[in-house]
Design a protein around this motif. Sequence first.
Motif, PDB file in Angstrom:
ATOM      1  N   PRO A  62       0.791  -1.240   0.000  1.00  0.00           N
ATOM      2  CA  PRO A  62       0.000   0.000   0.000  1.00  0.00           C
ATOM      3  C   PRO A  62       0.817   1.281   0.000  1.00  0.00           C
ATOM      4  N   LEU A  63       2.143   1.199   0.018  1.00  0.00           N
ATOM      5  CA  LEU A  63       2.947   2.408   0.175  1.00  0.00           C
ATOM      6  C   LEU A  63       3.739   2.804  -1.066  1.00  0.00           C
ATOM      7  N   VAL A  64       4.309   1.854  -1.761  1.00  0.00           N
ATOM      8  CA  VAL A  64       5.202   2.141  -2.886  1.00  0.00           C
ATOM      9  C   VAL A  64       4.505   1.792  -4.198  1.00  0.00           C
ATOM     10  N   LYS A  65       4.393   2.782  -5.070  1.00  0.00           N
ATOM     11  CA  LYS A  65       3.778   2.604  -6.386  1.00  0.00           C
ATOM     12  C   LYS A  65       4.875   2.347  -7.415  1.00  0.00           C
ATOM     13  N   THR A  66       4.643   1.435  -8.334  1.00  0.00           N
ATOM     14  CA  THR A  66       5.661   1.074  -9.318  1.00  0.00           C
ATOM     15  C   THR A  66       5.231   1.470 -10.728  1.00  0.00           C
ATOM     16  N   ALA A  67       6.233   1.859 -11.499  1.00  0.00           N
ATOM     17  CA  ALA A  67       6.085   2.050 -12.949  1.00  0.00           C
ATOM     18  C   ALA A  67       7.374   1.492 -13.544  1.00  0.00           C
ATOM     19  N   MET A  68       7.469   0.163 -13.600  1.00  0.00           N
ATOM     20  CA  MET A  68       8.743  -0.510 -13.854  1.00  0.00           C
ATOM     21  C   MET A  68       9.249  -0.316 -15.276  1.00  0.00           C
ATOM     22  N   THR A  69       8.421   0.171 -16.189  1.00  0.00           N
ATOM     23  CA  THR A  69       8.920   0.499 -17.521  1.00  0.00           C
ATOM     24  C   THR A  69       9.940   1.623 -17.445  1.00  0.00           C
ATOM     25  N   ARG A  70       9.841   2.470 -16.417  1.00  0.00           N
ATOM     26  CA  ARG A  70      10.792   3.570 -16.250  1.00  0.00           C
ATOM     27  C   ARG A  70      12.093   3.142 -15.579  1.00  0.00           C
ATOM     28  N   CYS A  71      12.171   1.927 -15.089  1.00  0.00           N
ATOM     29  CA  CYS A  71      13.345   1.471 -14.331  1.00  0.00           C
ATOM     30  C   CYS A  71      14.583   1.402 -15.224  1.00  0.00           C
ATOM     31  N   ILE A  72      15.718   1.865 -14.719  1.00  0.00           N
ATOM     32  CA  ILE A  72      16.979   1.813 -15.474  1.00  0.00           C
ATOM     33  C   ILE A  72      17.944   0.788 -14.882  1.00  0.00           C
ATOM     34  N   GLN A  73      17.443  -0.104 -14.020  1.00  0.00           N
ATOM     35  CA  GLN A  73      18.237  -1.190 -13.424  1.00  0.00           C
ATOM     36  C   GLN A  73      19.491  -0.687 -12.679  1.00  0.00           C
ATOM     37  N   CYS A  74      19.332   0.386 -11.944  1.00  0.00           N
ATOM     38  CA  CYS A  74      20.478   0.861 -11.154  1.00  0.00           C
ATOM     39  C   CYS A  74      20.693   0.010  -9.918  1.00  0.00           C
ATOM     40  N   THR A  75      19.686  -0.739  -9.499  1.00  0.00           N
ATOM     41  CA  THR A  75      19.674  -1.657  -8.341  1.00  0.00           C
ATOM     42  C   THR A  75      19.826  -0.940  -7.005  1.00  0.00           C
ATOM     43  N   ARG A  76      19.596   0.348  -6.957  1.00  0.00           N
ATOM     44  CA  ARG A  76      19.628   1.023  -5.649  1.00  0.00           C
ATOM     45  C   ARG A  76      18.586   0.421  -4.705  1.00  0.00           C
ATOM     46  N   CYS A  77      17.398   0.160  -5.224  1.00  0.00           N
ATOM     47  CA  CYS A  77      16.331  -0.378  -4.383  1.00  0.00           C
ATOM     48  C   CYS A  77      16.689  -1.756  -3.850  1.00  0.00           C
ATOM     49  N   VAL A  78      17.327  -2.567  -4.685  1.00  0.00           N
ATOM     50  CA  VAL A  78      17.729  -3.902  -4.262  1.00  0.00           C
ATOM     51  C   VAL A  78      18.758  -3.811  -3.144  1.00  0.00           C
ATOM     52  N   ARG A  79      19.735  -2.932  -3.326  1.00  0.00           N
ATOM     53  CA  ARG A  79      20.782  -2.798  -2.312  1.00  0.00           C
ATOM     54  C   ARG A  79      20.254  -2.177  -1.028  1.00  0.00           C
ATOM     55  N   SER A 108      16.316 -12.170 -15.052  1.00  0.00           N
ATOM     56  CA  SER A 108      16.617 -12.136 -16.489  1.00  0.00           C
ATOM     57  C   SER A 108      17.897 -11.342 -16.767  1.00  0.00           C
ATOM     58  N   ARG A 109      18.188 -11.174 -18.058  1.00  0.00           N
ATOM     59  CA  ARG A 109      19.437 -10.509 -18.451  1.00  0.00           C
ATOM     60  C   ARG A 109      19.177  -9.579 -19.625  1.00  0.00           C
ATOM     61  N   GLY A 110      20.117  -8.697 -19.853  1.00  0.00           N
ATOM     62  CA  GLY A 110      20.066  -7.832 -21.013  1.00  0.00           C
ATOM     63  C   GLY A 110      18.816  -6.981 -21.046  1.00  0.00           C
ATOM     64  N   ASN A 150      15.860  -7.892 -21.174  1.00  0.00           N
ATOM     65  CA  ASN A 150      14.757  -8.483 -20.414  1.00  0.00           C
ATOM     66  C   ASN A 150      14.931  -8.343 -18.905  1.00  0.00           C
ATOM     67  N   ALA A 151      16.026  -7.762 -18.464  1.00  0.00           N
ATOM     68  CA  ALA A 151      16.262  -7.630 -17.030  1.00  0.00           C
ATOM     69  C   ALA A 151      15.213  -6.725 -16.397  1.00  0.00           C
ATOM     70  N   GLU A 152      14.746  -7.106 -15.221  1.00  0.00           N
ATOM     71  CA  GLU A 152      13.781  -6.280 -14.505  1.00  0.00           C
ATOM     72  C   GLU A 152      13.890  -6.529 -13.004  1.00  0.00           C
ATOM     73  N   ILE A 153      13.529  -5.481 -12.241  1.00  0.00           N
ATOM     74  CA  ILE A 153      13.504  -5.573 -10.787  1.00  0.00           C
ATOM     75  C   ILE A 153      12.139  -6.101 -10.373  1.00  0.00           C
ATOM     76  N   THR A 154      12.139  -7.055  -9.441  1.00  0.00           N
ATOM     77  CA  THR A 154      10.878  -7.634  -9.005  1.00  0.00           C
ATOM     78  C   THR A 154      11.049  -8.186  -7.605  1.00  0.00           C
ATOM     79  N   THR A 155       9.939  -8.580  -7.008  1.00  0.00           N
ATOM     80  CA  THR A 155      10.003  -9.290  -5.736  1.00  0.00           C
ATOM     81  C   THR A 155      10.223 -10.766  -6.020  1.00  0.00           C
ATOM     82  N   TYR A 156      10.915 -11.417  -5.112  1.00  0.00           N
ATOM     83  CA  TYR A 156      11.172 -12.842  -5.311  1.00  0.00           C
ATOM     84  C   TYR A 156       9.875 -13.648  -5.224  1.00  0.00           C
TER      85      TYR A 156
END
Length: 692
Positions: free
Chosen positions: A137-154, A169-171, A173-179
């Motif tokens: 309920p707190l964080v809204k996503t628009a993952m098409t805008r993601c540039i795979q910097c991985t700040r959120c993951v870290r 995924s790779r190249g 097709n790479a995307e940030i997601t929840t496990y």
Amino acid sequence: MVKVIVDGTLVDVPAGFSALQACEAAGKEIPRFCYHERLSVAGNCRMCLVEVARAPKPVASCGFPISEGMQIFTDTEVVRRARRAVMEFLLINHPLDCPICDQGGECDLQDQAYGYGSGISRYHEEKRAVTDKDLGPLVKTAMTRCIQCTRCVRFSTEVAGTPELGMVSRGENAEITTYVQKALTSELSGNLIDVCPVGALTAKPSAFHARSWEYKKTDSIDVMDALGTNIQIQARGGEVMRIVPRVNDEVNEEWLSDKGRFSVDGLKRRRLDQPWVRVHGKLHPATWQEAFVSLARRLEGVPGEKIGAIAGDLCDVESLCALKDFLNSLGSSNMDCRQDGAWYDLSARANYLFNSDIAGIDEADALLLIGVEPRREAPVLNARIRKRYLDAGRGGFPIASIGQFVSDPTYQVDILADGPTALDALLKGENAFAEVLQKASRPMIILGHGALTRQDAPAIYAACKQLAAKTGVVVDGWNGLNVLHTAASRVGALDIGFVPGPHGCATASMLRGGVEVLWLMGADELPIDRISPETFVVYQGHHGDAAAKRADIILPGAAYTEKSGTYVNTAGRVQRAFRAVFAPGDAREDWRIIRAFSEVYGHTLPYNTVEELRARMADVNPVFTHVGHITRLAAPQAIASQQEKDEDKSFMSAPFRSVIPDYYQTNAISRASPTMAECSKVYSVPRAIAAE
């Protein structure tokens, strides 16, 4: 120190610095997306390319170590071409939808595209699209805008300690997601919005409400816990729209808890905006004059010893000082700031403070938790403990706890016992962790309200003092015996003396009918049903919560965003908050209400301005003259004097209990917030149901 030449300028930087840090030390601006000062280095985005003498090609400065005499060039034609190329690749799949993006106006990608981009695109193929993720309920996503910097993951892995995000995924097709498909469970998840350099992660509750440049920004202090997190209130018109953290390395670094960030919508719901007076059992709206006259008539003939006051958890020191002075003018010493009935040793200020300061956690090398759950009571402080736990460069950081945890603490903890009897084993040296504390150069004990709200709190605190003296927790130059408070007003109230005087009634006694008139200053966390039916209740506060329903007279006050106030955090740091918006309707600042009523009642308080009131606060306690900083002092002499008085006390066998059953519902503001109500529903721990 290492000498490095940056664009012809010689600078001295510490060994171990990266080329990017050396360039910043020389005053050069280096663009970056993946690099963040408080996260590990990933080297994903390649935007920070610089040229190094004798290097065959541009290097990513964030991960390139410096060496003696290294020459770095930040603005050559090679560097400019490289950055333009990187920016062109980043924008290949990034949608150019800035007009509808909530990040517009404060977007790193937007800024750097203007500063370092080419201005035209040579890419005409189809852009890729990525499915949005539901992170709760707190964080809204628009993952098409993601540039795979991985700040959120870290951040989620390293700082929050909840590794729930990752890259698949790779190249292309790479995307940030929840496990796994579930909401984020960290109490710090809102900081993902701050660390994201693009519009991939934004605030869901405030989506599409306003633009960043429309906000009026005001510095303030978070009151959702006792840490004193530095915040910035962003308002438009007369409404608070957002709350974001400010950088303060000594308190909160640059993080903010979710409750402090997202409970903002509770500020405009269930508000008290006019006085109310109960007539023939029913509350009726009234003017200020009518409310004051009604209250003055009720107080006529009531002796001072039959008038009392209880302060809530969100009060500023100004209102507490004014109420205390007014009660004293009536001859009353019945006042208390401890709604939870906590016990403190008030013989010295160091006995109820987080003496090492929050930043002192970085210096500690062993930690014992007693009746405390930092993740629920102070999430930002818990992140600091985790940061020290992960600091492998300074050796291990052993952590033990007396008391269980409701949720994962995010670091390894050795549970010694459920209750305080483990303190006996530590004092006798029968527990191995006693030796760990003795061998540590700067050991630390954090005592929580799970211990201080028990009947055996004096014995627990005396045992902690003895343990501190025996193991070197308190020595000259270091005081690691810390109390972690949960209420933003508590330390300030103790400093101002808002506690029962000689023969004065405490909270429990006042609730049982020890007073005829009970003044509740924003006090909603006490058992309202225990108030005697014969007691006349005055409620002064900003929300129509539990206590307002019981009140005979309601005086509408201002919330923390609507007044200039002083707050003292758990470490004793005096901090100032400023007014961002005006209170709704006829609501007024709390100290002004008390000052106005004192004049109507004929006991006029001797100050008319907030400056005069703060001068009065400084007279009561000189600590209020030192705003924004503290001096850490050890007080070993206070240990021996107290331990002798409490040697005959014994421990109860009952285990420690959590003082926060629901993190998202702890005060009137959070209970009025629809966002916090949704979080409580999503994240509440399901109760076990017996099988039929």
